[in-house]
Design a protein around this motif. Structure first.
Motif, PDB file in Angstrom:
ATOM      1  N   THR A 196      63.627  30.935  24.226  1.00  0.00           N
ATOM      2  CA  THR A 196      63.463  29.902  25.451  1.00  0.00           C
ATOM      3  C   THR A 196      64.329  28.729  24.869  1.00  0.00           C
ATOM      4  O   THR A 196      64.600  28.314  23.690  1.00  0.00           O
ATOM      5  N   THR A 197      65.155  28.178  25.776  1.00  0.00           N
ATOM      6  CA  THR A 197      65.972  27.048  25.308  1.00  0.00           C
ATOM      7  C   THR A 197      65.776  25.776  26.380  1.00  0.00           C
ATOM      8  O   THR A 197      65.250  25.983  27.513  1.00  0.00           O
ATOM      9  N   SER A 198      66.551  24.823  26.199  1.00  0.00           N
ATOM     10  CA  SER A 198      66.585  23.556  27.194  1.00  0.00           C
ATOM     11  C   SER A 198      68.013  23.168  26.794  1.00  0.00           C
ATOM     12  O   SER A 198      68.513  23.308  25.642  1.00  0.00           O
ATOM     13  N   GLY A 199      68.561  22.502  27.626  1.00  0.00           N
ATOM     14  CA  GLY A 199      69.743  21.871  27.562  1.00  0.00           C
ATOM     15  C   GLY A 199      70.946  22.769  27.739  1.00  0.00           C
ATOM     16  O   GLY A 199      72.129  22.316  27.788  1.00  0.00           O
ATOM     17  N   LEU A 200      70.829  23.731  28.459  1.00  0.00           N
ATOM     18  CA  LEU A 200      71.945  24.520  28.917  1.00  0.00           C
ATOM     19  C   LEU A 200      71.998  24.721  30.434  1.00  0.00           C
ATOM     20  O   LEU A 200      70.787  24.541  31.125  1.00  0.00           O
ATOM     21  N   LYS A 201      73.184  25.181  30.734  1.00  0.00           N
ATOM     22  CA  LYS A 201      73.249  25.576  32.393  1.00  0.00           C
ATOM     23  C   LYS A 201      72.301  26.547  32.739  1.00  0.00           C
ATOM     24  O   LYS A 201      71.902  26.525  33.700  1.00  0.00           O
ATOM     25  N   TRP A 202      72.435  27.645  31.717  1.00  0.00           N
ATOM     26  CA  TRP A 202      71.587  28.885  32.186  1.00  0.00           C
ATOM     27  C   TRP A 202      70.665  29.092  31.175  1.00  0.00           C
ATOM     28  O   TRP A 202      70.757  29.626  30.029  1.00  0.00           O
TER      29      TRP A 202
END
Length: 247
Positions: A196-202
């Motif tokens: 799980t990520t945040s701060g990326l375009k995708w």
């Protein structure tokens, strides 16, 4: 670890973590300026065998100013005049005759030894020119070396960096002004059940990743983002573009 540590050194800020740089046997093209700027802020400078030739040839008339603390490896690549020059200037030459480890791993092992014995204190390691395009087997060997040290270093090329993100949560600062924008997350060690990520375009949302299914290459850091967060159940390779060569 991120570009923040490098930025702190470049701007001579007081930073609480000490830095070592390792110079590999690959062209320094695009990184000579960074090496010179960061040199005096480093706790330790190590050349991996033929990396000594690269430093010697790159510095030219400035060779007397940029002398590595240590030259380490099996010493099958360093030229005789280079090892003699640096010995006379005070470099410690450490020969390790072990064909089961790369010269980079030998350097990591020696840095760990110096740390454990209290000779130096190194919190972070940046490896210059270790991710530059060249022999693919050597690049893979350098990536494998990241798995063999407790705190994964950064591998730098003239336009990108590579490091490992172990299982867990990671907060990567991306607002130093040195980021180019492109980035990727790659399940280099095998299938990962959830990312799980945040701060990326995708962004990823509890996605499984593996070669042959999903990997995240050619991603982008969101404009204005202060950090990228990554929560992963397995080890990932993090790569991002940078502007360090503009220095």
């Amino acid at each position: 670890m991120s570009l923040r540590t490098i930025q702190d050194c470049l701007q001579s800020r007081e930073h609480h973590q000490s830095l070592a740089i390792v110079i590999c046997n690959a062209p320094l093209s695009g990184l000579e300026g960074l090496v010179k700027k960061i040199w005096t802020q480093c706790e330790l400078v190590v050349c991996a065998d033929g990396g000594s030739n690269r430093l010697y040839d790159s510095m030219k008339e400035d060779r007397n100013k940029y002398v590595p603390h240590v030259i380490c490896g099996d010493l099958d690549s360093i030229r005789k005049e280079v090892v003699q020059f640096y010995k006379e200037k005070g470099s410690d030459v450490v020969q390790v005759d072990d064909q089961d480890t790369t010269d980079l791993t030998k350097c990591f092992n020696h840095i760990t030894h110096l740390n454990n014995t209290g000779i130096v204190k190194v919190d972070n390691i940046v490896v210059m020119n270790a991710a530059s395009w060249g022999r693919f087997d050597q690049i893979i060997g350098n990536i494998n070396s990241l798995f063999l040290i407790a705190a994964p270093p950064i591998l730098l090329s003239d336009d990108s960096l590579v490091t490992l993100l172990p299982p867990g949560q990671h907060h990567i600062p991306v607002n130093t002004g040195l980021e180019e924008g492109h980035c990727g997350l790659i399940p280099i060690a095998g299938a990962v059940q959830s990312v799980t990520t945040s701060g990326l375009k995708w962004n990823l949302n509890k996605d499984a990743m593996s070669f042959g299914t999903l990997i995240s290459t050619s991603n982008l850091i969101l404009p204005g983002a202060k950090e990228v967060t990554v929560e992963t159940t397995g080890t990932l390779l993090w790569t991002m573009s940078h502007k360090l060569s503009n220095l």
